[in-house]
Design a protein around this motif. Structure first.
Motif, mmCIF file in Angstrom:
data_model
loop_
_atom_site.group_PDB
_atom_site.id
_atom_site.type_symbol
_atom_site.label_atom_id
_atom_site.label_comp_id
_atom_site.label_asym_id
_atom_site.label_seq_id
_atom_site.Cartn_x
_atom_site.Cartn_y
_atom_site.Cartn_z
ATOM 1 N N ALA A 283 0.564 -23.062 -6.091
ATOM 2 C CA ALA A 283 -1.261 -22.618 -6.385
ATOM 3 C C ALA A 283 -2.060 -23.806 -6.455
ATOM 4 C CB ALA A 283 -1.460 -21.818 -6.728
ATOM 5 N N SER A 284 -1.766 -24.672 -7.504
ATOM 6 C CA SER A 284 -2.491 -25.636 -7.218
ATOM 7 C C SER A 284 -2.697 -26.152 -6.801
ATOM 8 C CB SER A 284 -1.689 -26.363 -8.972
ATOM 9 O OG SER A 284 -3.316 -27.620 -9.293
ATOM 10 N N LEU A 285 -1.717 -26.595 -6.288
ATOM 11 C CA LEU A 285 -1.040 -28.039 -5.237
ATOM 12 C C LEU A 285 -2.345 -27.711 -3.728
ATOM 13 C CD1 LEU A 285 -0.208 -30.882 -3.650
ATOM 14 C CD2 LEU A 285 1.685 -29.620 -3.524
ATOM 15 N N ALA A 286 -2.162 -26.704 -3.375
ATOM 16 C CA ALA A 286 -2.843 -26.069 -2.679
ATOM 17 C C ALA A 286 -4.381 -25.863 -2.670
ATOM 18 C CB ALA A 286 -2.470 -24.283 -1.596
ATOM 19 N N ARG A 287 -4.794 -25.495 -3.421
ATOM 20 C CA ARG A 287 -6.260 -25.388 -3.633
ATOM 21 C C ARG A 287 -6.532 -27.198 -3.636
ATOM 22 N NH1 ARG A 287 -4.293 -22.279 -8.017
ATOM 23 N NH2 ARG A 287 -4.638 -23.903 -9.581
ATOM 24 N N ALA A 288 -5.901 -28.253 -4.548
ATOM 25 C CA ALA A 288 -6.293 -29.520 -5.000
ATOM 26 C C ALA A 288 -7.052 -30.030 -2.999
ATOM 27 C CB ALA A 288 -5.608 -29.985 -5.568
ATOM 28 N N LEU A 289 -5.735 -29.626 -2.129
ATOM 29 C CA LEU A 289 -5.908 -29.569 -0.346
ATOM 30 C C LEU A 289 -6.270 -29.388 0.320
ATOM 31 C CD1 LEU A 289 -2.183 -29.991 -0.160
ATOM 32 C CD2 LEU A 289 -3.597 -32.156 -0.569
ATOM 33 N N GLY A 290 -7.451 -28.657 -0.862
ATOM 34 C CA GLY A 290 -8.540 -27.963 0.193
ATOM 35 C C GLY A 290 -8.744 -26.480 0.561
ATOM 36 N N GLY A 291 -7.794 -25.766 -0.090
ATOM 37 C CA GLY A 291 -7.167 -24.732 0.180
ATOM 38 C C GLY A 291 -6.744 -23.813 1.452
ATOM 39 N N VAL A 292 -5.376 -24.675 1.366
ATOM 40 C CA VAL A 292 -5.094 -24.837 2.082
ATOM 41 C C VAL A 292 -3.534 -23.299 2.538
ATOM 42 C CG1 VAL A 292 -4.243 -27.338 2.880
ATOM 43 C CG2 VAL A 292 -2.829 -26.213 1.375
ATOM 44 N N ARG A 293 -3.199 -23.092 3.622
ATOM 45 C CA ARG A 293 -2.481 -22.033 3.852
ATOM 46 C C ARG A 293 -1.133 -22.156 2.921
ATOM 47 N NH1 ARG A 293 -1.822 -17.505 5.565
ATOM 48 N NH2 ARG A 293 -0.624 -16.336 6.236
ATOM 49 N N VAL A 294 -1.179 -20.948 2.221
ATOM 50 C CA VAL A 294 0.591 -21.130 1.678
ATOM 51 C C VAL A 294 1.585 -20.459 2.159
ATOM 52 C CG1 VAL A 294 2.138 -21.070 -0.596
ATOM 53 C CG2 VAL A 294 -0.385 -22.189 -0.908
ATOM 54 N N ALA A 295 3.121 -20.974 2.943
ATOM 55 C CA ALA A 295 4.161 -19.784 3.384
ATOM 56 C C ALA A 295 5.247 -19.827 2.344
ATOM 57 C CB ALA A 295 4.323 -20.631 4.758
ATOM 58 N N PHE A 296 4.736 -19.060 1.579
ATOM 59 C CA PHE A 296 6.246 -18.890 0.736
ATOM 60 C C PHE A 296 7.397 -18.045 1.367
ATOM 61 C CE2 PHE A 296 2.709 -18.107 -2.880
ATOM 62 C CZ PHE A 296 3.054 -19.244 -3.163
ATOM 63 N N ALA A 297 8.405 -18.927 0.701
ATOM 64 C CA ALA A 297 9.573 -18.221 1.596
ATOM 65 C C ALA A 297 10.698 -17.822 0.496
ATOM 66 C CB ALA A 297 10.131 -19.274 2.816
ATOM 67 N N TYR A 298 12.054 -17.203 1.003
ATOM 68 C CA TYR A 298 12.873 -16.773 0.185
ATOM 69 C C TYR A 298 13.602 -16.614 1.360
ATOM 70 C CZ TYR A 298 16.887 -14.048 -1.958
ATOM 71 O OH TYR A 298 18.084 -13.842 -2.187
ATOM 72 N N VAL A 299 15.166 -17.658 1.052
ATOM 73 C CA VAL A 299 16.747 -17.363 1.919
ATOM 74 C C VAL A 299 17.378 -16.990 1.502
ATOM 75 C CG1 VAL A 299 17.717 -18.992 3.105
ATOM 76 C CG2 VAL A 299 15.323 -19.506 2.662
ATOM 77 N N ASP A 300 17.957 -15.780 1.812
ATOM 78 C CA ASP A 300 18.614 -14.915 1.549
ATOM 79 C C ASP A 300 19.944 -15.193 2.670
ATOM 80 O OD1 ASP A 300 20.400 -12.727 1.416
ATOM 81 O OD2 ASP A 300 19.482 -11.010 1.556
ATOM 82 N N THR A 301 20.819 -15.885 1.353
ATOM 83 C CA THR A 301 22.081 -16.692 2.454
ATOM 84 C C THR A 301 23.320 -15.071 2.880
ATOM 85 O OG1 THR A 301 22.989 -16.933 0.002
ATOM 86 C CG2 THR A 301 21.427 -18.525 1.081
ATOM 87 N N SER A 302 22.905 -14.462 2.074
ATOM 88 C CA SER A 302 24.359 -13.054 2.552
ATOM 89 C C SER A 302 23.729 -12.552 3.406
ATOM 90 C CB SER A 302 23.870 -12.226 1.290
ATOM 91 O OG SER A 302 23.063 -10.921 1.686
ATOM 92 N N ARG A 303 22.807 -13.471 4.401
ATOM 93 C CA ARG A 303 22.467 -12.645 6.128
ATOM 94 C C ARG A 303 22.322 -13.766 6.644
ATOM 95 N NH1 ARG A 303 20.987 -8.224 5.765
ATOM 96 N NH2 ARG A 303 19.520 -7.956 7.502
ATOM 97 N N TYR A 304 22.445 -13.729 8.227
ATOM 98 C CA TYR A 304 22.383 -15.241 9.118
ATOM 99 C C TYR A 304 21.529 -15.098 9.767
ATOM 100 C CZ TYR A 304 24.936 -12.110 12.236
ATOM 101 O OH TYR A 304 25.322 -11.193 13.225
ATOM 102 N N VAL A 305 21.259 -15.537 10.794
ATOM 103 C CA VAL A 305 20.188 -15.718 11.590
ATOM 104 C C VAL A 305 20.262 -15.297 12.801
ATOM 105 C CG1 VAL A 305 18.264 -17.059 12.693
ATOM 106 C CG2 VAL A 305 19.156 -17.479 10.228
#
Length: 183
Positions: free
Chosen positions: A39-61
């Motif tokens: 969040a701090s980095l996103a603000r420092a970069l001018g308020g860029v969007r942040v895509a948080f991601a969780y990767v579930d290793t018990s599932r496959y794509v």
């Protein structure tokens, strides 16, 4: 069989930081330092969007979509298929609580498979300037080699061209690390 060259990092592939989102790997129960650093980095970069991601290793794509989302299925076909929805809801609530006072543009993507590959796919899809991940807490019996082999940050830094920002969550006293030949 002909080999094709793997695209390498270079000035022509660099994604400028301002105006481009960050991809941030998160896990349930993770130290809030990763989210707060992103969040701090996103603000420092001018308020860029942040895509948080969780990767579930018990599932496959099953399907990767152009927007970085995926359709996924459980590796164990006999497992309960809706448990992931509770994990996603819990992560979303934890992020909302941690970011309550931030005027941050963010979302959460629930991904599947190998974390390094999933985060790379998402970063490509959203044209991210960087990927932010936290370190794993070291266990008392873990050796440096084990940590490096299992490190999502290390895999990311060697298999895609975007900068990887690693947030330290635990440090090791260098005096406690023994050389393999000194055991």
């Amino acid at each position: 069989m002909g080999s094709t060259a793997v695209p390498q990092p270079g000035l022509e592939r660099m994604v400028p930081f301002p105006g481009h989102p960050l991809v941030v790997g998160v896990v349930p129960g993770q130290d809030p330092l990763v989210v707060r650093t992103a969040a701090s980095l996103a603000r420092a970069l001018g308020g860029v969007r942040v895509a948080f991601a969780y990767v579930d290793t018990s599932r496959y794509v099953v399907e990767e979509r152009a927007d970085g989302t995926v359709r996924h299925a459980p590796i164990d076909p006999d497992g309960v298929d809706d448990a992931w929805e509770g994990v996603e809801a819990g992560l979303r609530a934890a992020l909302a609580a941690r970011l309550r006072e931030d005027a941050l543009d963010w979302d959460l993507r629930y991904l599947a498979g190998r974390p390094d590959r999933a985060l790379t796919h998402l970063a490509r899809a959203v044209d991210a300037s960087a990927i932010v991940v936290g370190t794993r807490a070291t266990g008392s019996g873990r050796h440096l080699r084990d940590l490096l082999e299992d490190s999502v940050a290390a895999h990311l830094s060697h298999h895609q061209h975007r900068p990887v920002i690693t947030v330290p969550l635990a440090v090791v006293d260098w005096r406690e690390i023994r050389a393999p030949w000194g055991r």
